[in-house]
Design a protein around this motif. Structure first.
Motif, PDB file in Angstrom:
ATOM      1  N   HIS A 140       0.773  -1.247  -0.115  1.00  0.00           N
ATOM      2  CA  HIS A 140       0.010   0.148   0.067  1.00  0.00           C
ATOM      3  C   HIS A 140       1.024   1.197   0.117  1.00  0.00           C
ATOM      4  O   HIS A 140       0.588   2.210  -0.555  1.00  0.00           O
ATOM      5  CB  HIS A 140      -0.892  -0.124   1.057  1.00  0.00           C
ATOM      6  CG  HIS A 140      -1.702   1.126   1.341  1.00  0.00           C
ATOM      7  ND1 HIS A 140      -2.901   1.418   0.547  1.00  0.00           N
ATOM      8  CD2 HIS A 140      -1.878   2.233   2.095  1.00  0.00           C
ATOM      9  CE1 HIS A 140      -3.366   2.411   0.750  1.00  0.00           C
ATOM     10  NE2 HIS A 140      -2.821   3.177   1.726  1.00  0.00           N
ATOM     11  N   LEU A 141       1.849   1.274   0.846  1.00  0.00           N
ATOM     12  CA  LEU A 141       2.755   2.386   0.916  1.00  0.00           C
ATOM     13  C   LEU A 141       3.682   2.698  -0.396  1.00  0.00           C
ATOM     14  O   LEU A 141       3.683   3.750  -0.915  1.00  0.00           O
ATOM     15  CB  LEU A 141       3.754   2.241   1.933  1.00  0.00           C
ATOM     16  CG  LEU A 141       3.281   2.513   3.247  1.00  0.00           C
ATOM     17  CD1 LEU A 141       4.112   2.084   4.336  1.00  0.00           C
ATOM     18  CD2 LEU A 141       2.766   4.000   3.671  1.00  0.00           C
ATOM     19  N   VAL A 142       4.131   1.632  -1.071  1.00  0.00           N
ATOM     20  CA  VAL A 142       4.742   1.964  -2.131  1.00  0.00           C
ATOM     21  C   VAL A 142       3.596   2.249  -3.361  1.00  0.00           C
ATOM     22  O   VAL A 142       4.070   3.232  -3.936  1.00  0.00           O
ATOM     23  CB  VAL A 142       5.447   0.466  -2.857  1.00  0.00           C
ATOM     24  CG1 VAL A 142       6.008   0.372  -4.267  1.00  0.00           C
ATOM     25  CG2 VAL A 142       6.337   0.047  -1.811  1.00  0.00           C
ATOM     26  N   ALA A 143       2.466   1.676  -3.473  1.00  0.00           N
ATOM     27  CA  ALA A 143       1.663   2.067  -4.452  1.00  0.00           C
ATOM     28  C   ALA A 143       1.366   3.615  -4.362  1.00  0.00           C
ATOM     29  O   ALA A 143       0.900   4.410  -5.313  1.00  0.00           O
ATOM     30  CB  ALA A 143       0.289   1.350  -4.471  1.00  0.00           C
TER      31      ALA A 143
ATOM     32  N   VAL B 170       6.495  -4.295  -6.117  1.00  0.00           N
ATOM     33  CA  VAL B 170       6.214  -3.799  -7.130  1.00  0.00           C
ATOM     34  C   VAL B 170       5.065  -4.664  -8.084  1.00  0.00           C
ATOM     35  O   VAL B 170       5.648  -5.289  -8.984  1.00  0.00           O
ATOM     36  CB  VAL B 170       7.507  -3.762  -8.054  1.00  0.00           C
ATOM     37  CG1 VAL B 170       7.365  -2.877  -9.242  1.00  0.00           C
ATOM     38  CG2 VAL B 170       8.347  -2.821  -7.256  1.00  0.00           C
ATOM     39  N   THR B 171       3.952  -4.643  -7.537  1.00  0.00           N
ATOM     40  CA  THR B 171       2.727  -5.399  -8.035  1.00  0.00           C
ATOM     41  C   THR B 171       1.957  -4.609  -9.328  1.00  0.00           C
ATOM     42  O   THR B 171       2.444  -3.386  -9.424  1.00  0.00           O
ATOM     43  CB  THR B 171       1.838  -5.842  -6.888  1.00  0.00           C
ATOM     44  OG1 THR B 171       1.410  -4.705  -6.289  1.00  0.00           O
ATOM     45  CG2 THR B 171       2.811  -6.664  -5.913  1.00  0.00           C
ATOM     46  N   ASP B 172       0.887  -5.360  -9.692  1.00  0.00           N
ATOM     47  CA  ASP B 172       0.108  -4.462 -10.449  1.00  0.00           C
ATOM     48  C   ASP B 172      -0.594  -3.266  -9.825  1.00  0.00           C
ATOM     49  O   ASP B 172      -0.931  -2.356 -10.583  1.00  0.00           O
ATOM     50  CB  ASP B 172      -0.990  -5.573 -11.148  1.00  0.00           C
ATOM     51  CG  ASP B 172      -0.645  -6.329 -12.248  1.00  0.00           C
ATOM     52  OD1 ASP B 172       0.436  -6.002 -12.826  1.00  0.00           O
ATOM     53  OD2 ASP B 172      -1.394  -7.000 -12.881  1.00  0.00           O
ATOM     54  N   ARG B 173      -0.649  -3.323  -8.517  1.00  0.00           N
ATOM     55  CA  ARG B 173      -1.165  -2.072  -7.841  1.00  0.00           C
ATOM     56  C   ARG B 173      -0.330  -1.199  -7.827  1.00  0.00           C
ATOM     57  O   ARG B 173      -0.702  -0.074  -8.069  1.00  0.00           O
ATOM     58  CB  ARG B 173      -1.563  -2.745  -6.397  1.00  0.00           C
ATOM     59  CG  ARG B 173      -2.178  -1.732  -5.422  1.00  0.00           C
ATOM     60  CD  ARG B 173      -2.377  -2.134  -4.181  1.00  0.00           C
ATOM     61  NE  ARG B 173      -2.851  -1.145  -3.201  1.00  0.00           N
ATOM     62  CZ  ARG B 173      -3.150  -1.378  -1.926  1.00  0.00           C
ATOM     63  NH1 ARG B 173      -3.041  -2.398  -1.445  1.00  0.00           N
ATOM     64  NH2 ARG B 173      -3.712  -0.353  -1.232  1.00  0.00           N
ATOM     65  N   ALA B 174       0.846  -1.404  -7.699  1.00  0.00           N
ATOM     66  CA  ALA B 174       1.970  -0.238  -7.838  1.00  0.00           C
ATOM     67  C   ALA B 174       2.017   0.403  -9.039  1.00  0.00           C
ATOM     68  O   ALA B 174       1.996   1.675  -9.334  1.00  0.00           O
ATOM     69  CB  ALA B 174       3.272  -0.596  -7.123  1.00  0.00           C
ATOM     70  N   LYS B 175       2.067  -0.581  -9.963  1.00  0.00           N
ATOM     71  CA  LYS B 175       2.369  -0.170 -11.501  1.00  0.00           C
ATOM     72  C   LYS B 175       0.647   0.525 -12.112  1.00  0.00           C
ATOM     73  O   LYS B 175       0.998   1.545 -12.613  1.00  0.00           O
ATOM     74  CB  LYS B 175       2.302  -1.227 -12.337  1.00  0.00           C
ATOM     75  CG  LYS B 175       3.828  -2.027 -12.055  1.00  0.00           C
ATOM     76  CD  LYS B 175       3.775  -3.397 -12.861  1.00  0.00           C
ATOM     77  CE  LYS B 175       4.942  -4.150 -12.689  1.00  0.00           C
ATOM     78  NZ  LYS B 175       5.049  -5.441 -13.503  1.00  0.00           N
ATOM     79  N   SER B 176      -0.172   0.175 -11.339  1.00  0.00           N
ATOM     80  CA  SER B 176      -1.571   0.747 -11.911  1.00  0.00           C
ATOM     81  C   SER B 176      -1.390   2.300 -11.095  1.00  0.00           C
ATOM     82  O   SER B 176      -2.123   3.383 -11.666  1.00  0.00           O
ATOM     83  CB  SER B 176      -2.774  -0.010 -11.542  1.00  0.00           C
ATOM     84  OG  SER B 176      -2.856  -1.150 -12.088  1.00  0.00           O
ATOM     85  N   ALA B 177      -0.991   2.595  -9.867  1.00  0.00           N
ATOM     86  CA  ALA B 177      -0.769   3.755  -9.334  1.00  0.00           C
ATOM     87  C   ALA B 177       0.054   4.643 -10.185  1.00  0.00           C
ATOM     88  O   ALA B 177      -0.276   5.986 -10.223  1.00  0.00           O
ATOM     89  CB  ALA B 177      -0.135   3.656  -8.035  1.00  0.00           C
TER      90      ALA B 177
END
Length: 425
Positions: free
Chosen positions: A170-173, A202-209
């Motif tokens: 969550h923090l990274v995203a 570095v998941t899809d969530r972070a990339k989507s952010a």
């Protein structure tokens, strides 16, 4: 404890600039007063740049002490909150007031002070690992709003505390999204450097952010980054988050139409519905008319609508769908909207339905209303069934009412079924 703080911070967004301004005024007064005590004039002619090492040192020390002092307050407050939680009681009015004061103080600290605050929290023996991790995570989240690069660096230094609480992703995203809003390529480079080492972060969530942040500045670039980042899902939703005004929606739609990914375009329009509806129906209708949407694009917008977005304009949106969307798609969306509306406010929904113009849209709305009220008021549901034209569709709706009604009052349900010409056992 941190959950309470996070909920409270939402109400402080509008205070940010005021808090900073007040803080700047107080600092200025203190510096002027100190300079006067030292015999240094604060009346500086144009072009002069007086330097005083002693004042600069004192300012640095005061700056750091402010952060340490706040850390002591925060640690003490965290301990009090833990005691309150142990009593199983929600925070009282005075505690809630102090929560807002704590968050206001956090908003007042700059990047270097927040970093020092985290160091104080990490090194204190007064809190256990869980509390230190929660507070550290919250402070870094605050830092991410204005100092995302520093927040990511601090996250790396504190990952041992944060990852055990599941806060890392969550923090990274959040940090990457905020960074990308100002510097998309910088955020992208961070992902390139850290993706292999931290695949769990570095998941899809972070990339989507990153996509969402980039879209606020350059929708065309954001769309290009989707392929480079190899995002499997959610990109359309993130693009839509940037569509906060008619102008930004125009730019985003133009960028979407300039590429060949129809699925992404329709997914983004569906996700954009909340932003479109947020300004009220009149404003939304004006933009939709001006956007010259295709039939598929109109359907995508309709598919994304829900009552929590349309609120008091739900009836007008039902009419809009009825006039713009064809066939089964229109009926499906109208039924769902009406069902949601009725569940939230059956009286207002019923009043609108009673005065609605006869036609396909109203018939679809009746079906949604019946579906929502049948579980607790089957008699009213039955009366609305009677307003539908006779035929197989009315019989299908009537059978659904009968099936639920008989569980409450079999005799009344059977009488209803006979009146509708249903064959029942």
């Amino acid at each position: 404890m941190i959950a309470v703080l996070i909920l409270a911070v939402g109400g402080l967004a509008g205070w940010r600039q005021q808090l900073r301004y007040q803080n700047a005024v107080e600092v200025h007064r203190e510096v002027v007063a100190e300079a006067g005590a030292l015999g240094v004039s604060t009346e500086v002619d144009a072009g002069e740049k007086p330097q005083n090492a002693k004042i600069a040192q004192r300012q640095r020390e005061a700056h750091e002490e402010e952060a340490r002092s706040f850390a002591r307050r925060l640690i003490a407050f965290a301990k009090e909150m833990k005691e309150i939680e142990g009593q199983g009681e929600p925070p009282g009015e005075e505690t809630q007031k102090r929560i807002f004061e704590i968050i206001g103080g956090l908003l007042d600290l700059d990047g270097s002070q927040l970093k020092l605050l985290v160091e104080e929290i990490r090194n204190t023996p007064e809190l256990d690992d869980q509390a230190r991790g929660e507070i550290t995570g919250f402070v870094i989240m605050m830092m991410a709003q204005d100092h995302p690069r520093q927040a990511l660096a601090m996250f790396t230094e504190s990952s041992d505390l944060l990852e055990q609480h599941g806060m890392g992703e969550h923090l990274v995203a959040a940090s990457l999204g905020r960074w990308a809003a100002d510097d998309p390529m910088g955020a992208l480079e961070w992902i390139r450097r850290n993706g292999d080492e931290h695949p769990d972060l570095v998941t899809d969530r972070a990339k989507s952010a990153v996509i969402g942040g980039a879209a606020r500045q350059d929708p065309k670039l954001a769309i290009q980054l989707i392929g480079e980042l190899e995002i499997e899902s959610g990109a359309g939703h993130q693009l839509a988050e940037a569509a906060v005004s008619a102008e930004s929606r125009d730019r985003l739609l133009a960028a979407l139409r300039a590429q060949d990914d129809e699925e992404l375009r329709l997914e983004t329009l569906s996700s954009m519905s909340a932003k479109v509806a947020a300004g009220g129906f009149d404003e939304a209708e004006a933009w939709l008319d001006g956007a010259e949407l295709s039939e598929d694009e109109v359907e995508a917008v309709a598919t994304g609508l829900s009552h929590w977005q349309t609120k008091g304009d739900t009836g007008r949106w039902i009419e809009w769908i009825g006039g713009r969307v064809e066939g089964s798609q229109a009926e499906s969306r109208i039924r769902i909207l009406m069902q949601e509306w009725t569940s939230a406010d059956y009286r207002t929904a019923g009043e609108w339905l009673a005065g609605a113009e006869e036609g396909a849209a109203k018939r679809s709305a009746v079906k949604g209303y019946v579906q929502a009220v049948t579980p607790y008021d089957p008699d009213t549901a039955g009366q609305w069934v009677a307003t539908l034209p006779r035929g197989s569709e009315r019989q299908d709706v009537a059978r659904q009412v009968y099936t639920q009604w008989k569980e409450k009052d079999e005799a009344a349900a059977r009488a209803f079924a006979e009146g509708e010409g249903l064959e029942v056992e």
